[in-house]
Write an enzyme that holds these catalytic residues in place. Structure first.
Site, PDB file in Angstrom:
ATOM      1  N   ASN A  12       0.973  -1.044   0.268  1.00 18.55           N
ATOM      2  CA  ASN A  12       0.057  -0.098   0.082  1.00 18.55           C
ATOM      3  C   ASN A  12       0.870   1.365   0.053  1.00 18.55           C
ATOM      4  O   ASN A  12       1.425   1.721   0.948  1.00 18.55           O
ATOM      5  CB  ASN A  12      -0.927  -0.150   1.163  1.00 18.55           C
ATOM      6  CG  ASN A  12      -1.717   1.145   1.320  1.00 18.55           C
ATOM      7  OD1 ASN A  12      -1.977   2.011   0.389  1.00 18.55           O
ATOM      8  ND2 ASN A  12      -2.437   1.481   2.443  1.00 18.55           N
TER       9      ASN A  12
ATOM     10  N   LYS B 140       0.179   4.183  -0.150  1.00 17.19           N
ATOM     11  CA  LYS B 140      -0.625   5.629   0.437  1.00 17.19           C
ATOM     12  C   LYS B 140      -0.171   6.789  -0.602  1.00 17.19           C
ATOM     13  O   LYS B 140      -0.407   6.868  -1.657  1.00 17.19           O
ATOM     14  CB  LYS B 140      -0.080   5.669   1.921  1.00 17.19           C
ATOM     15  CG  LYS B 140      -0.158   4.094   2.664  1.00 17.19           C
ATOM     16  CD  LYS B 140       0.081   4.623   4.032  1.00 17.19           C
ATOM     17  CE  LYS B 140      -0.044   3.210   4.710  1.00 17.19           C
ATOM     18  NZ  LYS B 140      -0.034   3.094   6.376  1.00 17.19           N
TER      19      LYS B 140
ATOM     20  N   HIS C  32      -9.283   0.965   5.283  1.00 11.44           N
ATOM     21  CA  HIS C  32      -8.036   1.266   5.901  1.00 11.44           C
ATOM     22  C   HIS C  32      -8.272   2.025   7.152  1.00 11.44           C
ATOM     23  O   HIS C  32      -8.962   2.970   7.096  1.00 11.44           O
ATOM     24  CB  HIS C  32      -7.063   1.888   5.003  1.00 11.44           C
ATOM     25  CG  HIS C  32      -5.623   1.746   5.492  1.00 11.44           C
ATOM     26  ND1 HIS C  32      -5.363   2.616   6.187  1.00 11.44           N
ATOM     27  CD2 HIS C  32      -4.540   0.880   5.221  1.00 11.44           C
ATOM     28  CE1 HIS C  32      -4.013   2.263   6.596  1.00 11.44           C
ATOM     29  NE2 HIS C  32      -3.459   1.346   5.907  1.00 11.44           N
TER      30      HIS C  32
ATOM     31  N   GLU D 194      -6.626   4.586   8.064  1.00 13.24           N
ATOM     32  CA  GLU D 194      -6.524   6.173   7.842  1.00 13.24           C
ATOM     33  C   GLU D 194      -7.861   6.594   6.970  1.00 13.24           C
ATOM     34  O   GLU D 194      -8.044   7.714   7.368  1.00 13.24           O
ATOM     35  CB  GLU D 194      -5.113   6.174   6.846  1.00 13.24           C
ATOM     36  CG  GLU D 194      -3.961   5.812   7.510  1.00 13.24           C
ATOM     37  CD  GLU D 194      -2.692   5.423   6.860  1.00 13.24           C
ATOM     38  OE1 GLU D 194      -2.740   5.521   5.750  1.00 13.24           O
ATOM     39  OE2 GLU D 194      -1.797   4.643   7.374  1.00 13.24           O
TER      40      GLU D 194
ATOM     41  N   GLU E  42      -4.795  -4.924  10.435  1.00 11.80           N
ATOM     42  CA  GLU E  42      -3.795  -3.852  10.914  1.00 11.80           C
ATOM     43  C   GLU E  42      -4.116  -3.272  12.098  1.00 11.80           C
ATOM     44  O   GLU E  42      -4.907  -2.430  12.378  1.00 11.80           O
ATOM     45  CB  GLU E  42      -3.739  -3.059   9.674  1.00 11.80           C
ATOM     46  CG  GLU E  42      -3.597  -3.491   8.443  1.00 11.80           C
ATOM     47  CD  GLU E  42      -3.227  -2.384   7.233  1.00 11.80           C
ATOM     48  OE1 GLU E  42      -2.135  -2.694   6.765  1.00 11.80           O
ATOM     49  OE2 GLU E  42      -3.718  -1.330   7.192  1.00 11.80           O
TER      50      GLU E  42
ATOM     51  N   GLY F  75       2.980   2.343  10.915  1.00 11.95           N
ATOM     52  CA  GLY F  75       3.946   3.180  10.661  1.00 11.95           C
ATOM     53  C   GLY F  75       4.742   3.626  11.981  1.00 11.95           C
ATOM     54  O   GLY F  75       5.247   4.695  12.091  1.00 11.95           O
TER      55      GLY F  75
ATOM     56  N   SER G  72       4.000  -2.154  10.414  1.00 11.21           N
ATOM     57  CA  SER G  72       5.294  -2.020  10.539  1.00 11.21           C
ATOM     58  C   SER G  72       5.764  -3.486  10.158  1.00 11.21           C
ATOM     59  O   SER G  72       6.851  -4.223  10.891  1.00 11.21           O
ATOM     60  CB  SER G  72       5.713  -1.961  11.884  1.00 11.21           C
ATOM     61  OG  SER G  72       5.362  -0.592  12.120  1.00 11.21           O
TER      62      SER G  72
HETATM   63  P1  13P Z   1       3.350   0.124   7.619  1.00 12.21           P
HETATM   64  O1  13P Z   1       3.882  -0.921   7.012  1.00 12.21           O
HETATM   65  O2  13P Z   1       4.024   1.553   7.035  1.00 12.21           O
HETATM   66  O3  13P Z   1       3.253   0.250   9.196  1.00 12.21           O
HETATM   67  O4  13P Z   1       1.713   0.381   7.170  1.00 12.21           O
HETATM   68  C1  13P Z   1       1.052  -0.654   7.111  1.00 12.21           C
HETATM   69  C2  13P Z   1      -0.166  -0.230   6.398  1.00 12.21           C
HETATM   70  O5  13P Z   1      -1.030   0.660   6.749  1.00 12.21           O
HETATM   71  C3  13P Z   1      -0.519  -0.876   5.246  1.00 12.21           C
HETATM   72  O6  13P Z   1      -1.822  -0.778   4.650  1.00 12.21           O
END
Ligand code: 13P
Length: 248
Positions: free
Chosen positions: A10, A12, A92, A94, A164, A170, A211
């Site tokens: 992803n 982003k 997601h 976010e 997740e 992150g 992560s």
């Molecule tokens: P990270 O791997 O940067 O923690 O992000 C995970 C994520 O949100 C994938 O959709």
């Protein structure tokens, strides 16, 4: 249907066109040691068309559930299909947290994707306060119940679930192998309980995200109920992304 092993990136809101093309080219040149692992990536939507020629599956990070109309700034499933998207992310954290997408709105997205025969990666996961209170599985089960479990078993085969935990995204703080396996098993049990079918529960791929990197992927993927990863930061580097895919 047996479940698949998947490693998905992803991206982003990262990379401009030249960087996106360079990343995909670099990924394509690296050797994937386990051809049973399906690779896919979710670039910013405006680059889907120029990246769809790759052997990797290309998906969309977001869409609006309406067919068309007055939704300034949004994209429909038909538009995303038109430029080459063949899978979509829904839910997601976010989108949930920063753009206030509720379980009922996500249900509309699920229905729109199913109506268009568009495969889904449905994301779920709890904030730290909920985990600390001991309610993580209950919280995630509610997300699935309110947005996903109205689907028939035949429709559910179009869905991959990505767990997740928000506190792991992150942050460099990964769920432990025990935490990940317990949640993935809990999700599979919830599918079994709802659909009254161990076959349905066994057929759904459940990915871990948060992560995930080349150092921790192997132990996470060794868990019996972890079928791959949804990768953020580490998917922006070709070597890391392929190392994660090769961790199976
Ligand atoms: P990270 O791997 O940067 O923690 O992000 C995970 C994520 O949100 C994938 O959709």
């Amino acid at each position: 249907m047996t479940r698949k092993k998947i490693v998905a990136g992803n991206w982003k809101m990262n990379l401009v066109a030249d960087e996106a093309i360079a990343l995909v080219n670099a990924i394509s040149q690296l050797q994937q040691t386990n051809s049973a692992v399906e690779l896919m990536f979710f670039p910013p939507a405006l680059y889907i068309q120029s990246l769809k020629h790759t052997t990797l599956k290309v998906g969309a990070q977001n869409f609006h559930p309406a067919e068309k109309g007055a939704f300034t700034g949004e994209l429909s499933i038909n538009q995303l299909k038109d430029v080459g998207a063949s899978i979509v992310l829904i839910g997601h954290s976010e989108r949930r947290e920063l753009f206030f997408e509720s379980n009922s709105f996500l249900k509309e997205k699920v229905d729109a994707a199913i109506a268009h025969n568009m495969p889904i990666i449905f994301c779920c996961g709890e904030p730290l306060s909920i985990r600390d209170a001991g309610n993580a599985l209950e919280f995630v089960t509610q997300q699935l119940t309110e947005s996903l479990f109205h689907l028939s078993p035949a429709q559910l085969v179009n869905v991959t679930i990505a767990y997740e935990p928000i506190w792991a995204i992150g942050t460099g703080k990964t769920a432990t192998v025990e935490e990940a396996e317990a949640m993935h098993k809990g999700i599979r049990n919830a599918i079994q309980a709802h659909y009254q079918s161990s076959e349905t529960a066994a057929s759904i791929s459940i990915l871990y995200g948060g992560s995930c990197n080349p150092s921790n992927a192997a132990e996470l993927f060794a868990c019996p109920n972890v079928d791959g990863g949804l990768i953020g930061g580490a998917a922006l580097d070709a070597t890391s992304f392929i190392a994660i895919a090769n961790a199976f």
